[in-house]
Design a protein around this motif. Structure first.
Motif, PDB file in Angstrom:
ATOM      1  N   GLN A   1       0.932  -1.044  -0.053  1.00 49.69           N
ATOM      2  CA  GLN A   1      -0.026  -0.209  -0.122  1.00 49.69           C
ATOM      3  C   GLN A   1       0.892   1.302  -0.128  1.00 49.69           C
TER       4      GLN A   1
ATOM      5  N   ARG B   1       1.335   5.526  -1.150  1.00 49.79           N
ATOM      6  CA  ARG B   1       0.893   6.724  -1.472  1.00 49.79           C
ATOM      7  C   ARG B   1       2.256   7.698  -2.045  1.00 49.79           C
TER       8      ARG B   1
ATOM      9  N   GLU C   1      -1.694  -1.699  -3.761  1.00 51.81           N
ATOM     10  CA  GLU C   1      -2.598  -0.689  -3.705  1.00 51.81           C
ATOM     11  C   GLU C   1      -2.181   0.653  -3.677  1.00 51.81           C
TER      12      GLU C   1
ATOM     13  N   TRP D   1      -2.229   5.221  -4.143  1.00 50.44           N
ATOM     14  CA  TRP D   1      -2.380   6.411  -4.334  1.00 50.44           C
ATOM     15  C   TRP D   1      -1.601   7.355  -4.976  1.00 50.44           C
TER      16      TRP D   1
ATOM     17  N   HIS E   1      -6.371  -1.856  -5.950  1.00 50.32           N
ATOM     18  CA  HIS E   1      -7.395  -0.898  -6.026  1.00 50.32           C
ATOM     19  C   HIS E   1      -6.291   0.730  -6.229  1.00 50.32           C
TER      20      HIS E   1
ATOM     21  N   GLU F   1      -6.060   4.920  -6.797  1.00 48.93           N
ATOM     22  CA  GLU F   1      -6.753   6.291  -6.827  1.00 48.93           C
ATOM     23  C   GLU F   1      -5.778   7.412  -7.474  1.00 48.93           C
TER      24      GLU F   1
ATOM     25  N   THR G   1     -14.254   6.738  -1.251  1.00 48.09           N
ATOM     26  CA  THR G   1     -14.259   5.352  -1.675  1.00 48.09           C
ATOM     27  C   THR G   1     -14.667   4.575  -0.508  1.00 48.09           C
TER      28      THR G   1
END
Lengths: 295, 159
Positions: free
Chosen positions: A110, A112, A130, A132, A152, A154, B44
């Motif tokens: 995960q 960012r 994941e 971002w 997922h 973004e 989300t």
């Protein structure tokens, strides 16, 4: 005469000098720059030189540009503490000095990433984690993926150019908002099922926006590609401006997709030619060429 | 903000007039729970067992992605629900009396895409597909009033 009390303190200092040191942490943020990358020990598992290996979740910040030759820039591994990695590029760049089949930031957990640039790598930010990404500029070398995630993702407010595929986020329910992709030869934006793609500007690709079933595509500007927007079943297309794509403005494959308030002009070699393929259902008016008769 | 839970509790809890934007909330009982007159935008919610987004009366719920819950979006009276992507829940959007539902993509919710509870609400330009097991099954419950065209399954006949 040295006091007895001073001896333990000296031992502590001496012992600490023999331990591998991780990069400087300021207010809990670990700083990364070229010197620290070359020295290693940014995290416990980080060797000297590139790639910088991040194996512990937490907050990281560039304090200078990174110049990388022939390898990945940063690799985010599954973290030993189970926490996400936040990487603030802090306005700096990670740049490959020569062409290579490598990745600017490789992610396996995960992650960012925000506020800087990744340039000159085959792939910009890539991996199964994941993801971002916000406010980041990514420039490639004409092949590879700008952003590639199977989890997922973004992606917001970023600019991508000179890749084969600009943004490829195939995880279900991903978000792509406010990005610009240009001159990515094959695809501008590709997203997985049930994604939301809004407010982007896409030009210079074979397929500008390509979304899987159940996605929402709103308010994008799509021009000067081969095919504008490609959708499969159950998609919603609203308020997109689709212009001067050499093939169809909107290509419907599958069933049950609806569109309204889109403006399609100058696609498919002129307003007099079909601007959209059959297969979509109008749920409100659209402009196709010079009138509202679609397809 | 990213908020991950342990399968119970509320991810983000707001009282009246809360403003929740651009956040990711997963693995709670309720992802986002806000009371009257609130705004939930650009969020989300995934894998929250009860509600993805539960909005109090008079709230605006827009541009969110909600999946993997009992109810993707649960909007009490007089809510405005616009431009959301709601998938893979049991109930996609549940709307109570006097709500407005526009421009939502609602797909693969196992029970129904939109459930109208209480008195009439209006809906338009929503695309509902493959809810309730198949395009040929009912995508939206009775009780809503079409204020524009919607897609229900493979055509524009709703419910």
């Amino acid at each position: 005469m040295r006091s007895r009390q001073a001896i333990p303190a000296l031992l502590v200092v001496a012992f600490s000098l023999t331990l591998p040191r991780s990069a400087t942490a300021v207010d809990g943020v670990i700083e990364i720059n070229q010197a620290r990358a070359l020295a290693g020990s940014v995290t416990a598992g980080d060797a000297q030189g590139f790639p910088v290996t991040i194996d512990s979740g937490g907050s990281y910040r560039l304090t200078g540009n990174l110049s990388v030759t022939g390898t990945n820039g940063i690799e985010v591994l599954p973290t030993t503490n189970g926490l996400a990695v936040t990487l603030d590029l802090n306005g700096f760049s990670i740049t490959s000095t020569e062409p290579c089949t490598c990745t600017g930031i490789r992610v396996n957990g995960q992650t960012r990433v925000s506020n800087g640039s990744v340039r000159g790598f085959m792939h910009g930010v890539s991996g199964p984690g994941e993801l971002w990404i916000a406010s980041t500029y990514l420039a490639g070398t004409g092949n590879g993926y700008g952003i590639d995630s199977s989890g997922h993702a973004e992606i917001t407010d970023s600019v991508l150019e000179w890749f084969a595929s600009g943004i490829s986020v195939v995880g279900v329910g991903s978000l792509v908002r406010g990005c610009t992709t240009r001159n990515n030869s094959e695809r501008g934006i590709t997203s997985g099922a049930n994604s939301l793609v809004s407010g982007n500007t896409v030009s210079g690709s074979r397929y500008a926006i390509d979304v899987l079933e159940g996605s929402t595509v709103i308010g994008n500007t799509v021009y000067a590609n081969e095919i504008g927007i490609v959708v499969t079943s159950g998609a919603t297309l609203l308020e997109n401006n689709v212009r001067a794509n050499s093939g169809y403005g909107i290509f419907f494959s599958g069933s049950s997709s609806g569109y309204a308030r889109n403006v399609l002009t100058g696609n498919n070699a002129g307003d007099a030619n079909p601007q959209v393929t059959p297969g979509g259902i109008e749920i409100g008016s659209n402009i196709c060429g010079t009138d509202t008769v679609c397809p | 903000m990213y908020v991950a839970g342990t399968g119970n509790g509320n991810g983000i809890f707001g009282s009246a007039h809360a403003v929740i934007t651009d956040s990711v909330v997963e693995a709670f009982a309720s992802g986002i729970w806000v009371d009257v007159g609130s705004l939930v935008r650009g969020c989300t919610t995934t894998g929250n067992s009860d509600y993805g987004i539960r909005a109090g009366a008079g709230s605006l719920v827009t541009a969110n992605i909600a999946s993997g819950s009992f109810a993707g979006i649960w909007a009490l009276e007089a809510c405005t629900v616009i431009g959301n992507n709601v998938s893979a829940n049991q109930y996609g959007i549940t709307a109570f009396t006097g709500s407005t539902l526009l421009d939502n993509t609602v797909r693969e919710n196992s029970v129904i895409g939109i459930f109208f509870a209480g008195g009439p609400s209006g809906y338009a330009r929503n695309v509902l597909s493959f809810n309730n097991g198949a395009d040929t099954n009912t995508q939206v419950s009775a009780g809503g009033i079409e204020i524009g065209t919607n897609i229900c399954g493979t055509d524009t006949v709703c419910p």
